[in-house]
Design an enzyme around this catalytic site. Structure first.
Site, PDB file in Angstrom:
ATOM      1  N   CYS A 225       5.290  -6.308   1.537  1.00 31.75           N
ATOM      2  CA  CYS A 225       5.656  -4.892   1.527  1.00 31.75           C
ATOM      3  C   CYS A 225       4.963  -4.152   2.672  1.00 31.75           C
ATOM      4  O   CYS A 225       5.214  -4.426   3.833  1.00 31.75           O
ATOM      5  CB  CYS A 225       5.371  -4.286   0.155  1.00 31.75           C
ATOM      6  SG  CYS A 225       6.188  -2.691  -0.078  1.00 31.75           S
ATOM      7  N   TYR A 226       4.061  -3.221   2.398  1.00 32.31           N
ATOM      8  CA  TYR A 226       3.371  -2.529   3.495  1.00 32.31           C
ATOM      9  C   TYR A 226       2.705  -3.542   4.422  1.00 32.31           C
ATOM     10  O   TYR A 226       2.688  -3.378   5.643  1.00 32.31           O
ATOM     11  CB  TYR A 226       2.316  -1.573   2.927  1.00 32.31           C
ATOM     12  CG  TYR A 226       1.603  -0.755   3.989  1.00 32.31           C
ATOM     13  CD1 TYR A 226       2.172   0.415   4.476  1.00 32.31           C
ATOM     14  CD2 TYR A 226       0.377  -1.166   4.507  1.00 32.31           C
ATOM     15  CE1 TYR A 226       1.526   1.157   5.463  1.00 32.31           C
ATOM     16  CE2 TYR A 226      -0.271  -0.432   5.483  1.00 32.31           C
ATOM     17  CZ  TYR A 226       0.310   0.733   5.953  1.00 32.31           C
ATOM     18  OH  TYR A 226      -0.313   1.463   6.922  1.00 32.31           O
TER      19      TYR A 226
ATOM     20  N   LYS B 235      -9.494 -11.331 -16.779  1.00 36.46           N
ATOM     21  CA  LYS B 235      -9.597 -11.481 -18.242  1.00 36.46           C
ATOM     22  C   LYS B 235      -8.941 -12.775 -18.762  1.00 36.46           C
ATOM     23  O   LYS B 235      -9.525 -13.485 -19.566  1.00 36.46           O
ATOM     24  CB  LYS B 235      -8.920 -10.270 -18.900  1.00 36.46           C
ATOM     25  CG  LYS B 235      -9.077 -10.201 -20.393  1.00 36.46           C
ATOM     26  CD  LYS B 235     -10.315  -9.427 -20.720  1.00 36.46           C
ATOM     27  CE  LYS B 235     -10.543  -9.298 -22.195  1.00 36.46           C
ATOM     28  NZ  LYS B 235     -11.763  -8.510 -22.440  1.00 36.46           N
TER      29      LYS B 235
ATOM     30  N   HIS C 120       8.200  -7.768  -3.781  1.00 44.03           N
ATOM     31  CA  HIS C 120       6.934  -8.140  -4.428  1.00 44.03           C
ATOM     32  C   HIS C 120       7.082  -9.471  -5.168  1.00 44.03           C
ATOM     33  O   HIS C 120       7.639  -9.498  -6.258  1.00 44.03           O
ATOM     34  CB  HIS C 120       6.503  -7.040  -5.397  1.00 44.03           C
ATOM     35  CG  HIS C 120       6.067  -5.805  -4.677  1.00 44.03           C
ATOM     36  ND1 HIS C 120       4.761  -5.624  -4.244  1.00 44.03           N
ATOM     37  CD2 HIS C 120       6.750  -4.734  -4.251  1.00 44.03           C
ATOM     38  CE1 HIS C 120       4.665  -4.482  -3.609  1.00 44.03           C
ATOM     39  NE2 HIS C 120       5.865  -3.918  -3.589  1.00 44.03           N
TER      40      HIS C 120
ATOM     41  N   GLU D  58       4.787 -11.044  -6.595  1.00 44.25           N
ATOM     42  CA  GLU D  58       3.771 -11.168  -7.645  1.00 44.25           C
ATOM     43  C   GLU D  58       4.217 -10.616  -8.996  1.00 44.25           C
ATOM     44  O   GLU D  58       3.587 -10.885 -10.004  1.00 44.25           O
ATOM     45  CB  GLU D  58       2.469 -10.484  -7.191  1.00 44.25           C
ATOM     46  CG  GLU D  58       2.517  -8.962  -7.051  1.00 44.25           C
ATOM     47  CD  GLU D  58       3.069  -8.468  -5.706  1.00 44.25           C
ATOM     48  OE1 GLU D  58       3.724  -9.269  -5.012  1.00 44.25           O
ATOM     49  OE2 GLU D  58       2.883  -7.289  -5.375  1.00 44.25           O
TER      50      GLU D  58
ATOM     51  N   SER E  91     -21.448  -8.186 -28.115  1.00 42.12           N
ATOM     52  CA  SER E  91     -20.719  -7.073 -28.716  1.00 42.12           C
ATOM     53  C   SER E  91     -19.681  -7.572 -29.713  1.00 42.12           C
ATOM     54  O   SER E  91     -19.091  -6.789 -30.441  1.00 42.12           O
ATOM     55  CB  SER E  91     -19.996  -6.303 -27.616  1.00 42.12           C
ATOM     56  OG  SER E  91     -18.980  -7.128 -27.073  1.00 42.12           O
ATOM     57  N   GLY E  92     -19.448  -8.876 -29.724  1.00 38.39           N
ATOM     58  CA  GLY E  92     -18.364  -9.379 -30.549  1.00 38.39           C
ATOM     59  C   GLY E  92     -17.128  -9.628 -29.708  1.00 38.39           C
ATOM     60  O   GLY E  92     -16.193 -10.291 -30.140  1.00 38.39           O
ATOM     61  N   GLY E  93     -17.103  -9.114 -28.502  1.00 38.49           N
ATOM     62  CA  GLY E  93     -15.942  -9.287 -27.636  1.00 38.49           C
ATOM     63  C   GLY E  93     -16.006 -10.594 -26.865  1.00 38.49           C
ATOM     64  O   GLY E  93     -17.036 -11.254 -26.801  1.00 38.49           O
ATOM     65  N   VAL E  94     -14.872 -10.943 -26.260  1.00 38.54           N
ATOM     66  CA  VAL E  94     -14.769 -12.246 -25.598  1.00 38.54           C
ATOM     67  C   VAL E  94     -15.620 -12.308 -24.323  1.00 38.54           C
ATOM     68  O   VAL E  94     -16.161 -13.359 -23.986  1.00 38.54           O
ATOM     69  CB  VAL E  94     -13.284 -12.621 -25.338  1.00 38.54           C
ATOM     70  CG1 VAL E  94     -12.635 -11.660 -24.366  1.00 38.54           C
ATOM     71  CG2 VAL E  94     -13.149 -14.045 -24.831  1.00 38.54           C
ATOM     72  N   ASP E  95     -15.794 -11.185 -23.632  1.00 34.07           N
ATOM     73  CA  ASP E  95     -16.523 -11.249 -22.356  1.00 34.07           C
ATOM     74  C   ASP E  95     -17.999 -11.585 -22.560  1.00 34.07           C
ATOM     75  O   ASP E  95     -18.520 -12.525 -21.950  1.00 34.07           O
ATOM     76  CB  ASP E  95     -16.419  -9.917 -21.584  1.00 34.07           C
ATOM     77  CG  ASP E  95     -14.984  -9.506 -21.344  1.00 34.07           C
ATOM     78  OD1 ASP E  95     -14.097 -10.372 -21.495  1.00 34.07           O
ATOM     79  OD2 ASP E  95     -14.746  -8.330 -21.016  1.00 34.07           O
ATOM     80  N   SER E  96     -18.664 -10.813 -23.415  1.00 32.31           N
ATOM     81  CA  SER E  96     -20.089 -11.091 -23.609  1.00 32.31           C
ATOM     82  C   SER E  96     -20.272 -12.443 -24.297  1.00 32.31           C
ATOM     83  O   SER E  96     -21.226 -13.170 -24.005  1.00 32.31           O
ATOM     84  CB  SER E  96     -20.775  -9.976 -24.390  1.00 32.31           C
ATOM     85  OG  SER E  96     -20.199  -9.814 -25.653  1.00 32.31           O
TER      86      SER E  96
ATOM     87  N   GLY F 201       0.847  -1.191   0.000  1.00 29.72           N
ATOM     88  CA  GLY F 201       0.000   0.000   0.000  1.00 29.72           C
ATOM     89  C   GLY F 201       0.876   1.232   0.000  1.00 29.72           C
ATOM     90  O   GLY F 201       2.074   1.140   0.292  1.00 29.72           O
TER      91      GLY F 201
END
Ligand code: XMP
Length: 546
Positions: free
Chosen positions: A115-116, A401, A203, A205, A257-262, A88
């Site tokens: 870290c923090y 994602k 870190h 990650e 929409s054509g996108g991967v999410d929808s 943080g």
């Protein structure tokens, strides 16, 4: 991060979910009535907090991010296998800095402070944290002591790590062993194995800490005793069950929409309830070349999903005529989109549920809340009139994602759909800059964009880029072609690498790819006589031009 340059991320809030499933925890994204091993990351506001959760999940353990001050009873009810305290921007002894409630250390589960998160734990337990003259930022050499203790056992004595802090730990608290140091951190890692408390200053990650993933893995397996192998694909069965319980035999609508999410959300819902789902593709004429056709083919023909394809191109163009100002373009497209969607929804009287492709990062970024607050763009159809009162179905709400892509692949969506680069809801309209959107300009942009996509794919770079696209500034300049003078538009190539669109770097595309794309665009697309390359990063620029 701690006491370094202040990151600006928002903290997630509690997420009530509209499902009729009894959820004693208040409904975090991943909690819903599901019995699984999980780790909670308490977010102290660090810029890498989401990344910590992603990395833990990559180790095969479900992890979720909660605000650092989440009610302890809520945490207890979740029965996490371990807690991770994130980094943080604050300094532990600064007035108003988020402190650590020591009850968290008494839940009898292991705690890892990063870290923090480490500093706040060390301070709370009687160790010594103080400001340092210079701080440590970037790649740093780490030296292990005590053979790495339990947390870092088996790792090289000297290794590289990524630091980002000004304050540092000078003395570990009583009962702790110091496990590592670096030039600017006398105690860069420490542990009290009796109490199950662990801290690292660096870190783990980020990719610049090569052994970071191994440390997280050790913490999860050796310390916290996590055994299950969670994967994004394991969400499929869980969500199918949940969707069935939520919607019963009700009708469900989904805007594609054509996108991967929808697409993934729709495919998942279809898997759960088949023909109760109707998808709507609003073709606003602002899609990329061949995109509407591809969606129809994938959904109607490939997956057998009921799909209404609305050709609304003229409506949108009529409303966009004469509009130069970017925010107005966005507003008009958003409004019109909702109007068209609403008309279609009214033709389906038995529909009570709306599918949205909301992702975990949308939930976090938007600061949480319910309903409209979590709607990420007009394309996810917010702002419908009150009498169209849909309950939301958000089967991807717990996923990042890259995890959505894994689910999409598991559901059998084509590689082309799975790996599609993000595309803004208002589509090509926001890439025609400084002038109105009309058919002539859209045609130029669509064709130029298609050439660029072809070349990027042919060079095998499509998946490496977060986005690659063309922009059409509405200015014209002089050129020569054959024996004649031309007076035509430029096309700007924009290609970026990014992890999450919050920051981005311009992609170093090979010169020969740029040369081919440029030649082809100028030769094949009438109305273009120049190609330029955008070499700005975000910040200070944005990915899109408008
Ligand atoms: P910027 O341009 O802000 O974009 O760096 C970050 C990401 O968001 C996408 N984007 C949009 N998506 N409606 C959307 O659905 C919009 O109005 C919009 N504007 C930008 C952009 O493509 C990038 O992935």
């Amino acid at each position: 991060m701690s006491a370094g340059p202040a990151p600006t991320e928002t903290l997630p809030e509690e997420q009530p979910i509209d499902a009729p499933v009894v959820d004693p925890t208040g409904g975090e994204a991943g909690a819903v009535g599901v019995d699984r091993e999980e780790v909670l990351v308490l977010d102290f506001g660090g810029q890498y907090s989401q990344l910590i959760a992603r990395r833990l999940r990559e180790c095969g353990v479900f992890a979720e991010l909660l605000p650092h001050d989440t009610d302890i009873e809520r945490i207890r009810l979740r029965k996490p296998r371990a807690l991770v305290l994130s980094g943080g921007p604050a300094s532990v002894y600064e007035k108003g800095a988020p402190s650590l409630r020591t009850e968290l250390l008494e839940l009898e589960i292991p705690v890892l402070g990063i870290c923090y998160g480490m500093q706040v734990m060390v301070q709370a337990l009687g160790g010594r944290v103080e400001g340092a003259e210079r701080g440590e930022f970037g790649r740093t050499e780490l030296e292990l002591r005590e053979e790495g203790g339990r947390l870092m056992q088996g790792l090289p004595d000297t290794q590289q790590c990524w630091m980002s802090h000004r304050d540092c730990v000078y003395e570990a608290p009583p009962g702790f062993a110091a496990l590592a140091s670096s030039p600017g951190s006398p105690v860069a890692a420490c542990e009290d194995t009796e109490r199950g408390l662990y801290g690292i200053q660096f870190h783990p990650e980020v990719v610049h800490t090569p052994h970071g993933q191994a440390i997280l893995e050790r913490f999860l397996r050796e310390v916290a005793g996590c055994q299950e192998q969670w994967s994004a694909a394991s969400v499929i069965d869980e969500q199918i069950d949940r969707i069935r319980k939520q919607v019963g035999d009700g009708g469900v609508i989904c805007g594609l929409s054509g996108g991967v999410d929808s697409a993934t959300a729709a495919a998942l819902v279809h898997e759960a309830i088949g023909d109760q789902l109707t998808c709507v593709l609003v073709d606003h004429g602002l899609l990329r070349k061949g995109e509407a056709e591809q969606v129809v083919e994938t959904f109607r023909e490939g997956l057998g999903i009921k799909l209404i394809h609305v050709d609304a191109r003229k409506r949108f163009l009529d409303r966009l005529a004469g509009v130069d100002e970017p925010e107005r373009k966005r507003m008009i497209i958003g409004e019109e989109f909702i109007r068209v969607f609403e008309e279609e929804a009214r033709k389906l009287p038995d529909v009570g549920y709306l599918v949205q492709g909301t992702l975990y990062s949308d939930v976090i970024e938007s600061g949480g809340g319910t309903g409209a607050a979590t709607i990420k763009s007009h394309h996810n159809v917010g702002g419908l009139p009150d009498d169209l009162d849909f309950d939301l179905v958000e089967p991807l709400r717990m996923l990042f994602k890259d995890e959505v892509r894994a689910v999409a692949s598991e559901l059998g969506l084509s590689d082309r759909m799975v790996w599609r680069q993000p595309f803004p809801g208002p589509g090509l309209a926001i890439r025609i800059v400084g002038g109105e959107v009309n058919e002539e300009r859209l045609e130029i942009l669509r064709e130029a964009d298609a050439v660029l996509q072809e070349e990027v794919r042919a060079a095998g770079l499509y998946r490496d880029l977060w986005q690659s696209f063309c922009v059409l500034p509405v200015v014209r300049s002089v050129g020569v072609q054959g024996d004649g003078r031309t007076y035509a538009y430029p096309i700007v190539i924009r290609a970026v690498t990014s992890d999450d669109a919050m920051t981005a770097d311009w992609a170093r595309l090979p010169y020969d790819l740029l040369e081919r794309a440029s030649n082809r665009i100028i030769n094949e697309v009438p109305g273009v006589n120049r190609v330029a390359l955008d070499i700005s990063s975000k910040p200070p620029a944005t990915i899109e031009w408008e």
